[in-house]
Design a protein around this motif. Structure first.
Motif, PDB file in Angstrom:
ATOM      1  N   ILE A 118      39.409  13.426 -95.872  1.00  0.00           N
ATOM      2  CA  ILE A 118      40.232  12.988 -94.736  1.00  0.00           C
ATOM      3  C   ILE A 118      41.362  12.087 -95.215  1.00  0.00           C
ATOM      4  O   ILE A 118      42.500  12.189 -94.750  1.00  0.00           O
ATOM      5  N   ALA A 119      41.068  11.195 -96.164  1.00  0.00           N
ATOM      6  CA  ALA A 119      42.106  10.290 -96.685  1.00  0.00           C
ATOM      7  C   ALA A 119      43.193  11.068 -97.422  1.00  0.00           C
ATOM      8  O   ALA A 119      44.382  10.742 -97.304  1.00  0.00           O
ATOM      9  N   ALA A 120      42.813  12.091 -98.163  1.00  0.00           N
ATOM     10  CA  ALA A 120      43.814  12.895 -98.873  1.00  0.00           C
ATOM     11  C   ALA A 120      44.695  13.654 -97.888  1.00  0.00           C
ATOM     12  O   ALA A 120      45.921  13.716 -98.058  1.00  0.00           O
ATOM     13  N   ALA A 121      44.085  14.218 -96.856  1.00  0.00           N
ATOM     14  CA  ALA A 121      44.870  14.937 -95.849  1.00  0.00           C
ATOM     15  C   ALA A 121      45.785  13.975 -95.097  1.00  0.00           C
ATOM     16  O   ALA A 121      46.948  14.296 -94.820  1.00  0.00           O
ATOM     17  N   GLU A 122      45.271  12.799 -94.778  1.00  0.00           N
ATOM     18  CA  GLU A 122      46.081  11.798 -94.072  1.00  0.00           C
ATOM     19  C   GLU A 122      47.259  11.346 -94.924  1.00  0.00           C
ATOM     20  O   GLU A 122      48.376  11.201 -94.418  1.00  0.00           O
ATOM     21  N   ALA A 123      47.028  11.176 -96.206  1.00  0.00           N
ATOM     22  CA  ALA A 123      48.123  10.755 -97.094  1.00  0.00           C
ATOM     23  C   ALA A 123      49.172  11.858 -97.221  1.00  0.00           C
ATOM     24  O   ALA A 123      50.378  11.578 -97.193  1.00  0.00           O
ATOM     25  N   ALA A 124      48.744  13.096 -97.342  1.00  0.00           N
ATOM     26  CA  ALA A 124      49.697  14.198 -97.481  1.00  0.00           C
ATOM     27  C   ALA A 124      50.526  14.370 -96.217  1.00  0.00           C
ATOM     28  O   ALA A 124      51.756  14.509 -96.276  1.00  0.00           O
ATOM     29  N   ILE A 125      49.878  14.343 -95.068  1.00  0.00           N
ATOM     30  CA  ILE A 125      50.605  14.486 -93.801  1.00  0.00           C
ATOM     31  C   ILE A 125      51.498  13.282 -93.555  1.00  0.00           C
ATOM     32  O   ILE A 125      52.647  13.421 -93.123  1.00  0.00           O
ATOM     33  N   GLY A 126      50.982  12.098 -93.835  1.00  0.00           N
ATOM     34  CA  GLY A 126      51.783  10.880 -93.648  1.00  0.00           C
ATOM     35  C   GLY A 126      53.021  10.860 -94.523  1.00  0.00           C
ATOM     36  O   GLY A 126      54.120  10.523 -94.059  1.00  0.00           O
ATOM     37  N   LEU A 127      52.884  11.242 -95.780  1.00  0.00           N
ATOM     38  CA  LEU A 127      54.052  11.267 -96.666  1.00  0.00           C
ATOM     39  C   LEU A 127      55.044  12.340 -96.250  1.00  0.00           C
ATOM     40  O   LEU A 127      56.257  12.147 -96.367  1.00  0.00           O
ATOM     41  N   ALA A 128      54.565  13.467 -95.753  1.00  0.00           N
ATOM     42  CA  ALA A 128      55.484  14.501 -95.260  1.00  0.00           C
ATOM     43  C   ALA A 128      56.272  13.989 -94.061  1.00  0.00           C
ATOM     44  O   ALA A 128      57.489  14.225 -93.956  1.00  0.00           O
ATOM     45  N   ILE A 129      55.601  13.275 -93.160  1.00  0.00           N
ATOM     46  CA  ILE A 129      56.297  12.693 -92.009  1.00  0.00           C
ATOM     47  C   ILE A 129      57.301  11.654 -92.467  1.00  0.00           C
ATOM     48  O   ILE A 129      58.428  11.580 -91.941  1.00  0.00           O
ATOM     49  N   PHE A 130      56.935  10.842 -93.467  1.00  0.00           N
ATOM     50  CA  PHE A 130      57.866   9.833 -93.986  1.00  0.00           C
ATOM     51  C   PHE A 130      59.117  10.473 -94.556  1.00  0.00           C
ATOM     52  O   PHE A 130      60.225   9.984 -94.356  1.00  0.00           O
ATOM     53  N   ILE A 131      58.954  11.579 -95.267  1.00  0.00           N
ATOM     54  CA  ILE A 131      60.115  12.254 -95.860  1.00  0.00           C
ATOM     55  C   ILE A 131      61.050  12.764 -94.775  1.00  0.00           C
ATOM     56  O   ILE A 131      62.274  12.595 -94.853  1.00  0.00           O
ATOM     57  N   VAL A 132      60.493  13.377 -93.735  1.00  0.00           N
ATOM     58  CA  VAL A 132      61.319  13.894 -92.643  1.00  0.00           C
ATOM     59  C   VAL A 132      62.027  12.748 -91.922  1.00  0.00           C
ATOM     60  O   VAL A 132      63.226  12.837 -91.610  1.00  0.00           O
ATOM     61  N   LEU A 133      61.307  11.665 -91.644  1.00  0.00           N
ATOM     62  CA  LEU A 133      61.924  10.530 -90.954  1.00  0.00           C
ATOM     63  C   LEU A 133      62.987   9.853 -91.817  1.00  0.00           C
ATOM     64  O   LEU A 133      64.017   9.415 -91.306  1.00  0.00           O
ATOM     65  N   TYR A 134      62.740   9.778 -93.127  1.00  0.00           N
ATOM     66  CA  TYR A 134      63.736   9.167 -94.004  1.00  0.00           C
ATOM     67  C   TYR A 134      64.990  10.035 -94.078  1.00  0.00           C
ATOM     68  O   TYR A 134      66.106   9.508 -94.126  1.00  0.00           O
TER      69      TYR A 134
END
Length: 101
Positions: free
Chosen positions: A69-85
């Motif tokens: 769950i932590a790995a999936a959360e990190a991958a999805i979170g970083l993808a969202i960060f890239i789009v927002l940035y």
């Protein structure tokens, strides 16, 4: 000898650091994500320490699920960060008030 209480105190300290980081740092999304990972790490320490103390493997199996769950959360979170940035050129939470619909 290191006993169960030492691990539980360590996990409590790590969880408190993660919780304080999330409460005190509401501006940077990467810091919030790292604090969430610290909190999950503290939970994993508790599971492994208690299972080692009781000679069980149930908590260690739960650790694998938490890590997934932590790995999936990190991958999805970083993808969202890239789009927002890319859209706002910042990862500060105040800049995302426009996202509310």
């Amino acid at each position: 000898m290191i006993g169960l209480m030492h691990f539980l105190v360590l996990a409590g300290i790590v969880f408190t650091i993660g919780l304080l980081g999330m409460v005190l740092n509401r501006n940077n999304l990467i810091a919030i994500l790292m604090c969430l990972e610290l909190m999950l790490l503290a939970i994993n320490i508790n599971f492994v320490a208690i299972d080692r103390y009781l000679d069980l493997v149930d908590g260690q199996i739960m650790v694998f699920f938490i890590l997934a769950i932590a790995a999936a959360e990190a991958a999805i979170g970083l993808a969202i960060f890239i789009v927002l940035y890319q859209r706002y050129a910042s990862i500060e939470t105040e800049k995302f008030a426009q996202l509310k619909g």
